[in-house]
Write a protein that holds these residues in place. Structure first.
Motif, mmCIF file in Angstrom:
data_model
loop_
_atom_site.group_PDB
_atom_site.id
_atom_site.type_symbol
_atom_site.label_atom_id
_atom_site.label_comp_id
_atom_site.label_asym_id
_atom_site.label_seq_id
_atom_site.Cartn_x
_atom_site.Cartn_y
_atom_site.Cartn_z
ATOM 1 N N LEU A 207 0.836 -1.192 0.000
ATOM 2 C CA LEU A 207 0.000 0.000 0.000
ATOM 3 C C LEU A 207 0.873 1.244 0.000
ATOM 4 O O LEU A 207 1.886 1.307 0.705
ATOM 5 C CB LEU A 207 -0.906 0.021 1.240
ATOM 6 N N SER A 208 0.479 2.240 -0.792
ATOM 7 C CA SER A 208 1.214 3.501 -0.814
ATOM 8 C C SER A 208 0.898 4.292 0.445
ATOM 9 O O SER A 208 -0.086 4.022 1.151
ATOM 10 C CB SER A 208 0.829 4.317 -2.048
ATOM 11 N N LEU A 209 1.706 5.312 0.699
ATOM 12 C CA LEU A 209 1.463 6.166 1.849
ATOM 13 C C LEU A 209 0.102 6.852 1.733
ATOM 14 O O LEU A 209 -0.622 6.976 2.731
ATOM 15 C CB LEU A 209 2.580 7.201 1.985
ATOM 16 N N ASP A 210 -0.260 7.260 0.536
ATOM 17 C CA ASP A 210 -1.565 7.891 0.338
ATOM 18 C C ASP A 210 -2.699 6.916 0.630
ATOM 19 O O ASP A 210 -3.726 7.295 1.211
ATOM 20 C CB ASP A 210 -1.691 8.426 -1.093
ATOM 21 N N GLN A 211 -2.539 5.651 0.236
ATOM 22 C CA GLN A 211 -3.561 4.641 0.524
ATOM 23 C C GLN A 211 -3.680 4.392 2.027
ATOM 24 O O GLN A 211 -4.785 4.198 2.540
ATOM 25 C CB GLN A 211 -3.236 3.335 -0.204
ATOM 26 N N ILE A 212 -2.556 4.401 2.712
ATOM 27 C CA ILE A 212 -2.568 4.240 4.175
ATOM 28 C C ILE A 212 -3.353 5.380 4.813
ATOM 29 O O ILE A 212 -4.236 5.164 5.659
ATOM 30 C CB ILE A 212 -1.131 4.230 4.741
ATOM 31 N N LYS A 213 -3.063 6.592 4.404
ATOM 32 C CA LYS A 213 -3.662 7.771 5.023
ATOM 33 C C LYS A 213 -5.136 7.942 4.665
ATOM 34 O O LYS A 213 -5.915 8.497 5.448
ATOM 35 C CB LYS A 213 -2.870 9.022 4.624
ATOM 36 N N SER A 214 -5.540 7.469 3.478
ATOM 37 C CA SER A 214 -6.928 7.637 3.051
ATOM 38 C C SER A 214 -7.821 6.468 3.434
ATOM 39 O O SER A 214 -9.021 6.478 3.157
ATOM 40 C CB SER A 214 -6.979 7.841 1.533
#
Length: 458
Positions: A207-214
């Protein structure tokens, strides 16, 4: 006066894949309705694999310590009777999230005290989906005082209590030391990335950092993929004395438990009115300090760490508590890339609880299994290079923290058996999962006849 302390060695490990609750299609539904049924199959698989790895039979086991949090009394007997009704002592333990390592702790003490030469530590759990339930409403909850103090200092929200306890610890760390929610998200990104190379992990998507945060929010800075999922699973380890290792020619595969400490909460839990302390930081500090002192090393001597990341926030505060960084500098460790491959440490090469899942009774022994495989050099694409010492951290609120330090065995003589897993098993269990065959199961079972009832066939 205590006699000379023996050394304890891990000579065999095994585990099941950690899966969503009731997610194993290969386990027939009828076993769900037999007492401890699904657990008995999970436990049998893990115990059998550990015995196969050790190259011994259940007859060689002199005691067994079995850990689980959600189950009736004597489930350990129900599981191990499948391997043999040899009348050995079987002790069942429950120490919340530290249950698996507590079983290991007791097993290690038995060997080091010279009481027995060979012991099995087994942990398992069959869990329900969703947040952990409070199964007993007619008595005081073990962490009631912590919850009351949290309500007074941070308030209570309609979110799972463990997420609030650990999430608030992460919030306080950010407030005190300048870390940010992004640092917690980076921890989750790292662990999900590591899990892609671990077939035993429940979640293996990178998972990308953006996917983690969203991802959907659970509490405060914690999103769903920063929280460990529940899981069904089991893991086991066989521990033995130097005498047993040498008599059975197991020198090449033996991993020494150099030091181990189990600590409980200190008065700081309530005196400091700190969210970090409510998450058990001081018992981790105590256990780590004791373990490093016993081992005669410092955190700088460690290369690989399996750490109890039930939430990304707990991994953040635990870098500090374990001494992997200076106080208040956990986020600097992350920014420097020093918690993944190519950095100072590799933390949670298995993917950690965030990716593997957290079958509570099995978690500590799964950490042990991963570190044994790492020290043997079996992990291929997730292998940490040049390991001298491995560090394990397992925590349970209420509370218990277990810190264990491992290294490859030395001074035991020349190995008498092949250490190549392909030669020993026909596959490498660190990177491939195979079920236990009937032939393998019979190979490790006691020579004492086992009833059809014990096997669950009636």
């Amino acid at each position: 006066m205590a006699g000379k302390q023996e050394r304890a060695y891990v000579i065999g490990v095994g585990m099941t894949k950690f899966s969503k609750p009731q997610g194993r299609a290969d386990y027939p539904g009828k076993f769900i309705y037999i007492a401890c049924g699904r657990c008995s199959l999970l436990g049998r698989e893990a115990a059998s694999k550990a015995l196969l790895d050790a190259g011994i039979k259940y007859d060689d086991i002199q005691q067994a310590i079995v850990g689980y949090s959600y189950g009736d009394s004597t489930c350990g007997q129900r599981i191990l009777y499948q391997l043999g009704m040899t009348q050995i002592p079987i002790i069942n333990v429950n120490n919340n999230g530290a249950t698996g390592s507590t079983a290991l702790f007791i097993a290690r003490q038995l060997v080091e005290a010279g009481i027995i030469d060979c012991v099995l530590a087994l942990g398992f759990e069959k869990m329900a989906p969703g947040s952990l339930p409070n199964n007993f409403t007619d008595r005081v909850h073990p962490v009631e005082l912590s919850i009351l103090l949290m309500s007074k200092t941070r308030g209570l929200e309609p979110a799972p209590i463990p997420a609030q306890i650990f999430g608030n610890a992460g919030i306080e760390y950010c407030e005190k030391y300048g870390a940010t929610p992004d640092h917690m998200a980076k921890i989750a990104e790292k662990n999900h990335r590591h899990s892609a190379n671990n077939p035993y992990s429940q979640l293996r998507d990178i998972l990308s950092l953006d996917q983690i945060k969203s991802s959907p929010n659970v509490f405060g800075p914690l999103t769903k993929v920063q929280c460990c999922p529940n899981a069904d699973g089991a893991a086991a380890a066989v521990l033995a004395s130097k005498r047993f290792v040498c008599n059975h020619g197991l020198q090449g595969q033996a991993i020494e438990i150099v030091a181990q400490s189990l600590a409980t909460d200190s008065p700081l839990l309530y005196e400091k009115k700190s969210s970090i302390e409510l998450a058990g930081a001081d018992m981790t500090r105590r256990a780590a300090r004791d373990a490093f002192n016993k081992a005669g090393i410092t955190p700088n001597d460690v290369q690989v760490v399996e750490l109890h990341d039930c939430f990304s926030a707990n991994e953040l505060i635990t870098y500090d508590a374990l001494g992997l960084c200076k106080p208040g500098e956990a986020h600097k460790l992350i920014d420097a890339g020093d918690v993944t491959y190519g950095g100072k440490y590799v933390v949670n090469p298995s993917g950690g609880l965030i990716s593997k899942g957290n079958p509570i009774g099995a978690t500590g022994l799964a950490q042990c299994t991963e570190l044994v495989w790492q020290l043997r050099g079996w992990c291929e694409s997730r292998q940490v290079p040049n390991i001298q010492y491995a560090l394990q951290h397992n925590i349970g609120l209420g509370g218990a923290a277990v810190v264990t330090i491992y290294k490859r065995a030395e001074g035991l003589g020349k190995p008498k058996k092949s250490q190549d897993p392909q030669k020993r098993f026909g596959y490498n269990p660190a990177i491939e999962i195979k079920p236990i065959s009937d032939a393998d199961f019979k190979r490790v079972c006691s020579s004492v006849d086992i009833s059809e009832f014990a096997l669950g066939k009636l």
